[in-house]
Design an enzyme around this catalytic site. Structure first.
Site, PDB file in Angstrom:
ATOM      1  N   HIS A 226       0.235 -13.656 -10.083  1.00 49.35           N
ATOM      2  CA  HIS A 226       0.289 -15.045 -10.512  1.00 49.35           C
ATOM      3  C   HIS A 226      -1.055 -15.770 -10.348  1.00 49.35           C
ATOM      4  CE1 HIS A 226       1.758 -18.614 -12.178  1.00 49.35           C
ATOM      5  NE2 HIS A 226       1.097 -19.219 -11.224  1.00 49.35           N
ATOM      6  N   TYR A 230      -4.073 -17.988 -12.941  1.00 47.72           N
ATOM      7  CA  TYR A 230      -4.813 -19.237 -12.704  1.00 47.72           C
ATOM      8  C   TYR A 230      -6.306 -18.991 -12.552  1.00 47.72           C
ATOM      9  CZ  TYR A 230      -0.408 -21.670 -12.404  1.00 47.72           C
ATOM     10  OH  TYR A 230       0.809 -22.188 -12.704  1.00 47.72           O
ATOM     11  N   HIS A 377       4.628 -16.100 -24.526  1.00 50.62           N
ATOM     12  CA  HIS A 377       4.148 -17.079 -23.532  1.00 50.62           C
ATOM     13  C   HIS A 377       2.683 -16.821 -23.178  1.00 50.62           C
ATOM     14  CE1 HIS A 377       3.734 -19.284 -19.760  1.00 50.62           C
ATOM     15  NE2 HIS A 377       3.609 -18.157 -19.085  1.00 50.62           N
ATOM     16  N   PHE A 378       2.354 -15.572 -22.871  1.00 52.60           N
ATOM     17  CA  PHE A 378       0.975 -15.409 -22.392  1.00 52.60           C
ATOM     18  C   PHE A 378      -0.028 -15.280 -23.531  1.00 52.60           C
ATOM     19  CE2 PHE A 378       2.471 -10.940 -21.442  1.00 52.60           C
ATOM     20  CZ  PHE A 378       1.590 -10.239 -22.233  1.00 52.60           C
ATOM     21  N   HIS A 379       0.484 -15.135 -24.755  1.00 50.53           N
ATOM     22  CA  HIS A 379      -0.481 -15.232 -25.856  1.00 50.53           C
ATOM     23  C   HIS A 379      -0.784 -16.690 -26.199  1.00 50.53           C
ATOM     24  CE1 HIS A 379      -0.055 -10.912 -26.166  1.00 50.53           C
ATOM     25  NE2 HIS A 379      -1.181 -10.939 -26.853  1.00 50.53           N
ATOM     26  N   ARG A 442      10.090  -6.565 -24.720  1.00 52.41           N
ATOM     27  CA  ARG A 442       8.640  -6.472 -24.709  1.00 52.41           C
ATOM     28  C   ARG A 442       8.253  -5.025 -24.397  1.00 52.41           C
ATOM     29  NH1 ARG A 442       6.346  -9.043 -19.008  1.00 52.41           N
ATOM     30  NH2 ARG A 442       4.391  -8.290 -19.874  1.00 52.41           N
ATOM     31  N   ARG A 443       7.007  -4.699 -24.587  1.00 57.65           N
ATOM     32  CA  ARG A 443       6.474  -3.408 -24.185  1.00 57.65           C
ATOM     33  C   ARG A 443       7.265  -2.236 -24.746  1.00 57.65           C
ATOM     34  NH1 ARG A 443       4.929  -4.564 -17.823  1.00 57.65           N
ATOM     35  NH2 ARG A 443       2.815  -5.112 -18.320  1.00 57.65           N
TER      36      ARG A 443
END
Ligand code: HAS
Ligand code: CU
Length: 555
Positions: A226, A230, A377-379, A442-443
């Site tokens: 996590h 950040y 989300h992370f894209h 995913r994946r």
């Protein structure tokens, strides 16, 4: 004023060289990693298969490692190193030497890991946690990357410490302060991944031990995983808080608020790893709940950031005579790539952050966990907000470092690039979110999906992802053209390294923000609070014999 006498307008050429070395690695990673991304969306669409027996998971690993780990770490270290140099007056010879040592160690480690991935000996994805197992050279390479980044970061800390010694009682330059917070957070966070790699994964891959405690290794990974996100975000925030106001011709809304938000990131980024393990058995729900609460605490500094950015834009707008609620919007410098490119990233961070809050909400995570929603989300967060900001930074920083100029033509191409990215990502990430809600995993390669019926309703979204992925690949080609131009071909000249100032009547930032004993003390206390008892639980309750779940040697 001490501040002004030491801060130089230009990054020292010797420091510029080291920053540029980082950027060459970062943009090479972008080129290769981006190509792998294109291949994945094509494979997932089911309309195309990988040639020459190339494996989907190998491609996915190259993509994730190069873009998620290599591009980011090298870009961030190069940018922070330059930002500290610019705002403190330059690194000492000793710090510069450390920086180079760190850089080379990171590079050697990267090459070791990359070789093993290309040899198909490390198809373990960018999270590389057990029970997936890689060749020991891969883990050793990662260790080198981490240790190299500590040394690289130590150079920044050294220069910051020297500045403080020479300027007693003064708040440090904002950008240097922020770079040091991010480096310190990174060092504390990487202790977790170093522990699992050195004590679990390396001995296991060398055959020194037969089994590995999967839950311990995943927990140590997410203790790091996590704050890793950040670590990617904070350099973008450095640009949003401390650089963008200067580019638009405004002022920092509040220097103290910016520092406080960075301190909150240091405190709350780490004790939240369980929000990636909410569906995992073996962790007491009470502790998961506690870390969910801490996750909501770490949303606060992002909300502060949004507030502060709106305030900067609005104050600037009013000073230009804008009226009404959104009048400021029209007077922003839309023709300036240095502003527009990161701004598109900021705008994307509003839905991206909302998605994060959904993920963090325990019950809702049950719906989206392990679906391609998470990839969506992370894209948006990493691959849009952060990466567009990094591109926006490069467009002035590279010419600044190479003694060239961002020409009108390149400025225009950069703005086109960002819109191409935005459109491509709207298709790709949007479709990922929708497909995730329909349960699309995913994946997974197309051929590994479950029932054909289920797959049928995912297909339109997978095609949309392939369309988006192709547009994004075009975007990558544009960035690379601009990068090569700015590094080698753009006309010689001076490009500014913009550093914003606080409002004239602003109060000095309180010195308590630089009280590292206090902040590191609270950070350690929060980590111990969030992790000690669950860790004891996990280890004491590990199934007998295996000291964990199955070894799953077949992987
Ligand atoms: Fe996340 C999974 C929760 C932020 C990256 N996240 C991931 C993974 C990655 C990632 C890579 O709780 C997948 C890991 C894996 O492989 O399994 N995430 C959050 C939360 C936030 C968040 C609560 N994530 C990020 C950022 C990332 C990132 C940033 C990369 C850089 N995430 C999760 C959770 C999971 C997760 C769960 C696990 C899910 C699962 O089931 O596996 C928050 O930090 C978000 C806060 C953000 C805001 C937005 C503030 C908005 C701002 C912009 C203002 C704009 C302006 C412009 C002023 C509150 C600052 C004005 C423009 C106009 C047009 C008006
Ligand atoms: Cu997280």
């Amino acid at each position: 004023m001490a501040n002004e006498t030491v801060a130089k307008v230009k990054v020292d050429p010797r420091d510029a060289k080291l920053s540029m070395a980082h950027f060459f690695v970062a943009f090479s990673a972008l080129a290769l990693g981006g190509l792998m991304g294109l291949l994945q969306t094509l494979v997932r669409s089911g309309k195309w298969e990988l040639p020459w027996g190339i494996d989907y998971y190998q491609v996915l690993t190259v993509h994730g490692v190069l873009l998620g780990l290599v591009l980011t770490t090298f870009f961030i270290m190069g940018f922070q190193y330059a930002a500290v140099s610019r705002t403190t007056g330059g690194h000492s010879n000793a710090a510069r030497r450390l920086g180079w040592i760190g850089f080379w160690i990171m590079l050697i480690g990267t090459l070791m890991a990359a070789t093993m991935i290309l040899l198909k000996e490390a198809s373990v994805l960018y999270t590389f946690y057990a029970p997936l197992k890689a060749h020991w050279i891969f883990y050793l390479g990662l260790t080198f990357v981490v240790v190299g980044s500590w040394i690289d970061g130590a150079a920044q800390i050294m220069t910051y410490a020297k500045w403080r010694k020479n300027n007693p009682g003064q708040p440090s330059p904002l950008l240097s302060f922020m770079a040091v917070i991010n480096t310190v957070m990174w060092i504390v966070a990487t202790l977790g991944v170093a522990a699992t790699v050195l004590f679990q994964l390396l001995p296991w891959s060398l055959g020194l031990v037969d089994t590995v405690d999967v839950l311990v290794s995943r927990t140590l990974f997410w203790y790091f995983g996590h704050p890793l996100v950040y670590f990617w975000l904070l350099p973008a925030y450095m640009c949003w808080y401390a650089i963008i106001p200067k580019i638009i011709g405004g002022k920092i809304f509040s220097d103290s608020l910016a520092r406080l938000s960075f301190i909150l990131f240091l405190l709350f980024s780490i004790p939240v790893g369980f929000h990636h393990q909410l569906t995992e058995p073996g962790i007491d729900p009470a502790w998961k709940f506690l870390q969910v609460i801490l996750t909501f605490m770490v949303v606060i500094p992002s909300l502060m950031t949004a507030f502060s950015l709106f305030a900067t834009f609005e104050r600037y707008g009013r000073s230009k005579g804008a009226t009404g609620l959104f009048g400021w919007f029209r007077v922003l410098p839309w023709n300036d790539a240095r502003f527009t490119v990161p701004f598109i990233g900021m705008a994307a961070f509003i839905p991206a952050g909302a998605g994060g809050i959904i993920n963090a909400s325990n019950q809702m995570d049950q719906v989206v966990h392990n679906t391609i929603w998470i990839t969506g989300h992370f894209h948006l967060t990493l691959a849009t907000s952060v990466v567009l900001t990094f591109f926006g930074i490069s467009y002035w920083l590279i010419p600044h470092l190479t003694g060239r100029k961002l020409t009108k033509a390149m400025n225009k191409l950069a703005i086109i690039q960002a819109w191409v990215w935005f459109i491509g990502m709207t298709f790709m990430s949007g479709a990922m979110h929708f497909e995730g809600l329909l349960g699309g995993p995913r994946r997974s390669a197309f051929s590994t999906y479950g029932g054909a019926k289920q797959a049928a309703e995912w297909i339109p979204y997978q095609v949309a992802q392939a369309v988006g992925g192709s547009i994004l690949f075009l975007g990558i080609i544009l960035v690379l053209i601009i990068f090569v131009n700015l590094a080698f071909f753009a006309p010689k000249g001076e490009e500014e390294f913009p550093v914003a100032e606080a409002e004239d009547n602003a109060e000095k930032a309180p010195m308590v923000f630089e009280n590292w004993k206090l902040w590191l003390g609270i950070t350690a206390a929060l980590i111990l609070f969030a992790y000690t008892i669950p860790f004891i639980d996990i280890i004491q309750n590990a199934p007998p014999g295996s000291k964990g779940f199955q070894t799953w040697n077949k992987w």
